[in-house]
Design a protein around this motif. Structure first.
Motif, PDB file in Angstrom:
ATOM      1  N   TYR A 132       0.828  -1.205   0.000  1.00 54.71           N
ATOM      2  CA  TYR A 132       0.000   0.000   0.000  1.00 54.71           C
ATOM      3  C   TYR A 132       0.864   1.258   0.000  1.00 54.71           C
ATOM      4  N   ALA A 133       1.900   1.286   0.838  1.00 59.06           N
ATOM      5  CA  ALA A 133       2.788   2.451   0.907  1.00 59.06           C
ATOM      6  C   ALA A 133       3.480   2.703  -0.423  1.00 59.06           C
ATOM      7  N   MET A 134       3.960   1.649  -1.053  1.00 60.52           N
ATOM      8  CA  MET A 134       4.640   1.801  -2.351  1.00 60.52           C
ATOM      9  C   MET A 134       3.669   2.301  -3.414  1.00 60.52           C
ATOM     10  N   LEU A 135       2.487   1.719  -3.463  1.00 60.80           N
ATOM     11  CA  LEU A 135       1.495   2.128  -4.463  1.00 60.80           C
ATOM     12  C   LEU A 135       1.048   3.567  -4.237  1.00 60.80           C
ATOM     13  N   GLU A 136       0.740   3.914  -3.000  1.00 62.67           N
ATOM     14  CA  GLU A 136       0.296   5.264  -2.687  1.00 62.67           C
ATOM     15  C   GLU A 136       1.365   6.293  -3.067  1.00 62.67           C
ATOM     16  N   THR A 137       2.605   6.012  -2.737  1.00 58.11           N
ATOM     17  CA  THR A 137       3.697   6.932  -3.044  1.00 58.11           C
ATOM     18  C   THR A 137       3.905   7.056  -4.549  1.00 58.11           C
ATOM     19  N   LYS A 138       3.847   5.952  -5.272  1.00 54.74           N
ATOM     20  CA  LYS A 138       4.000   5.992  -6.736  1.00 54.74           C
ATOM     21  C   LYS A 138       2.907   6.831  -7.390  1.00 54.74           C
ATOM     22  N   VAL A 139       1.676   6.618  -6.973  1.00 49.03           N
ATOM     23  CA  VAL A 139       0.550   7.344  -7.579  1.00 49.03           C
ATOM     24  C   VAL A 139       0.660   8.838  -7.302  1.00 49.03           C
ATOM     25  N   VAL A 140       0.897   9.207  -6.053  1.00 51.00           N
ATOM     26  CA  VAL A 140       0.986  10.628  -5.699  1.00 51.00           C
ATOM     27  C   VAL A 140       2.151  11.289  -6.426  1.00 51.00           C
ATOM     28  N   LEU A 141       3.308  10.646  -6.417  1.00 51.42           N
ATOM     29  CA  LEU A 141       4.483  11.231  -7.062  1.00 51.42           C
ATOM     30  C   LEU A 141       4.305  11.320  -8.579  1.00 51.42           C
ATOM     31  N   ALA A 142       3.737  10.304  -9.180  1.00 51.10           N
ATOM     32  CA  ALA A 142       3.494  10.348 -10.633  1.00 51.10           C
ATOM     33  C   ALA A 142       2.532  11.478 -10.987  1.00 51.10           C
ATOM     34  N   MET A 143       1.499  11.682 -10.180  1.00 52.16           N
ATOM     35  CA  MET A 143       0.551  12.768 -10.439  1.00 52.16           C
ATOM     36  C   MET A 143       1.221  14.136 -10.317  1.00 52.16           C
ATOM     37  N   ILE A 144       2.081  14.290  -9.318  1.00 53.50           N
ATOM     38  CA  ILE A 144       2.790  15.555  -9.143  1.00 53.50           C
ATOM     39  C   ILE A 144       3.721  15.807 -10.316  1.00 53.50           C
ATOM     40  N   LEU A 145       4.496  14.793 -10.694  1.00 57.44           N
ATOM     41  CA  LEU A 145       5.507  14.963 -11.743  1.00 57.44           C
ATOM     42  C   LEU A 145       4.911  15.126 -13.142  1.00 57.44           C
ATOM     43  N   GLN A 146       3.666  14.731 -13.338  1.00 59.61           N
ATOM     44  CA  GLN A 146       3.001  14.955 -14.626  1.00 59.61           C
ATOM     45  C   GLN A 146       2.713  16.432 -14.851  1.00 59.61           C
ATOM     46  N   ARG A 147       2.538  17.193 -13.777  1.00 61.97           N
ATOM     47  CA  ARG A 147       2.126  18.590 -13.910  1.00 61.97           C
ATOM     48  C   ARG A 147       3.160  19.599 -13.451  1.00 61.97           C
ATOM     49  N   PHE A 148       4.099  19.167 -12.614  1.00 64.06           N
ATOM     50  CA  PHE A 148       5.034  20.114 -12.026  1.00 64.06           C
ATOM     51  C   PHE A 148       6.463  19.597 -12.096  1.00 64.06           C
ATOM     52  N   SER A 149       7.384  20.514 -12.150  1.00 67.09           N
ATOM     53  CA  SER A 149       8.779  20.169 -11.884  1.00 67.09           C
ATOM     54  C   SER A 149       9.017  20.516 -10.421  1.00 67.09           C
ATOM     55  N   LEU A 150      10.050  19.949  -9.843  1.00 64.67           N
ATOM     56  CA  LEU A 150      10.328  20.160  -8.427  1.00 64.67           C
ATOM     57  C   LEU A 150      11.630  20.930  -8.295  1.00 64.67           C
ATOM     58  N   VAL A 151      11.566  22.051  -7.616  1.00 62.13           N
ATOM     59  CA  VAL A 151      12.746  22.874  -7.394  1.00 62.13           C
ATOM     60  C   VAL A 151      12.886  23.100  -5.900  1.00 62.13           C
ATOM     61  N   LEU A 152      14.053  22.786  -5.394  1.00 59.93           N
ATOM     62  CA  LEU A 152      14.313  22.967  -3.970  1.00 59.93           C
ATOM     63  C   LEU A 152      14.602  24.430  -3.682  1.00 59.93           C
ATOM     64  N   SER A 153      13.973  24.951  -2.664  1.00 58.56           N
ATOM     65  CA  SER A 153      14.205  26.335  -2.272  1.00 58.56           C
ATOM     66  C   SER A 153      15.675  26.517  -1.888  1.00 58.56           C
ATOM     67  N   PRO A 154      16.273  27.631  -2.276  1.00 61.01           N
ATOM     68  CA  PRO A 154      17.688  27.856  -1.952  1.00 61.01           C
ATOM     69  C   PRO A 154      17.990  27.843  -0.452  1.00 61.01           C
ATOM     70  N   GLY A 155      17.017  28.098   0.382  1.00 58.92           N
ATOM     71  CA  GLY A 155      17.241  28.121   1.825  1.00 58.92           C
ATOM     72  C   GLY A 155      17.153  26.769   2.507  1.00 58.92           C
ATOM     73  N   TYR A 156      16.862  25.699   1.757  1.00 52.48           N
ATOM     74  CA  TYR A 156      16.692  24.375   2.365  1.00 52.48           C
ATOM     75  C   TYR A 156      18.019  23.849   2.911  1.00 52.48           C
ATOM     76  N   VAL A 157      17.961  23.305   4.119  1.00 51.44           N
ATOM     77  CA  VAL A 157      19.112  22.653   4.735  1.00 51.44           C
ATOM     78  C   VAL A 157      18.742  21.185   4.910  1.00 51.44           C
ATOM     79  N   HIS A 158      19.488  20.300   4.244  1.00 47.79           N
ATOM     80  CA  HIS A 158      19.197  18.862   4.315  1.00 47.79           C
ATOM     81  C   HIS A 158      19.711  18.308   5.637  1.00 47.79           C
ATOM     82  N   ALA A 159      18.797  17.936   6.506  1.00 51.89           N
ATOM     83  CA  ALA A 159      19.171  17.446   7.834  1.00 51.89           C
ATOM     84  C   ALA A 159      18.213  16.358   8.288  1.00 51.89           C
ATOM     85  N   PRO A 160      18.333  15.147   7.710  1.00 55.23           N
ATOM     86  CA  PRO A 160      17.489  14.052   8.188  1.00 55.23           C
ATOM     87  C   PRO A 160      17.780  13.765   9.661  1.00 55.23           C
TER      88      PRO A 160
END
Length: 189
Positions: A132-160
């Motif tokens: 379910y998690a894999m399917l849900e993530t694939k569907v949501v991400l595919a829908m986003i990527l069909q309409r938008f490109s993704l650009v990271l804001s210059p102020g983002y600090v990657h800190a997992p």
């Protein structure tokens, strides 16, 4: 309240009560919501960091599976899965985003094919919500990527960071410029 193991091992083994079933469902829902949202967040962050990969996705759905496998390898939902960064299994580039390592499939991705890639656990301990998690993530991400490109804001600090799960310590400020605008699409850039 008894655990499932206690119920199975008890001699009276009458199954779960309604209250216990509701408690288990709440656990699945809460755990699944947090881990899937973190999974999707890291996927969006990594695609924004690596625009060459997001360009491949709308035309090559197989690429999406490779990308998502690499995302969950780097940022597995459970913090105790340390094999995903082991250089003896994944090579010297174990900490780098390289979705192409999954091009031959999951079974051939690492040196120890049996347990190297276990983001949802293994055997009896594997997550019931994996598909379910894999399917849900694939569907949501595919829908986003069909309409938008993704650009990271210059102020983002990657800190997992981690508590019970791995999640971004800071919000993920993503800019969503539209890919296409026509008379049937509302576009704001």
């Amino acid at each position: 309240m008894k655990t499932i193991q206690e119920l199975r091992s008890s001699e009276s083994n009458q199954g779960l009560t309604t209250e216990e079933i509701i408690a288990e469902c709440k656990t699945f829902f809460i755990a699944g919501q947090e881990t899937t949202s973190n999974y999707l967040t890291f996927a969006i962050i990594l695609l924004a960091m690596h625009p060459n990969w997001q360009e491949k996705v709308p035309s090559e759905i197989q690429e999406l599976g490779m990308i998502l496998n690499e995302v969950i390898r780097l940022y597995p939902p459970a913090v105790n899965i340390s094999l995903s960064h082991d250089t003896s299994l994944w090579g010297e580039d174990a900490n780098k985003f390289k979705p192409e390592r999954f091009s031959g499939g999951i079974s051939k991705v690492a040196k120890d094919e049996s347990t190297a890639f276990i983001p949802f656990g293994y055997g009896l301990r594997s997550c019931v919500g994996q598909n379910y998690a894999m399917l849900e993530t694939k569907v949501v991400l595919a829908m986003i990527l069909q309409r938008f490109s993704l650009v990271l804001s210059p102020g983002y600090v990657h800190a997992p960071t981690s508590l019970l799960t791995i999640y971004p310590q800071h919000v993920a400020p993503i800019i969503f410029p539209s890919l296409q605008c026509d008379e049937n699409t509302v576009c704001n850039t």
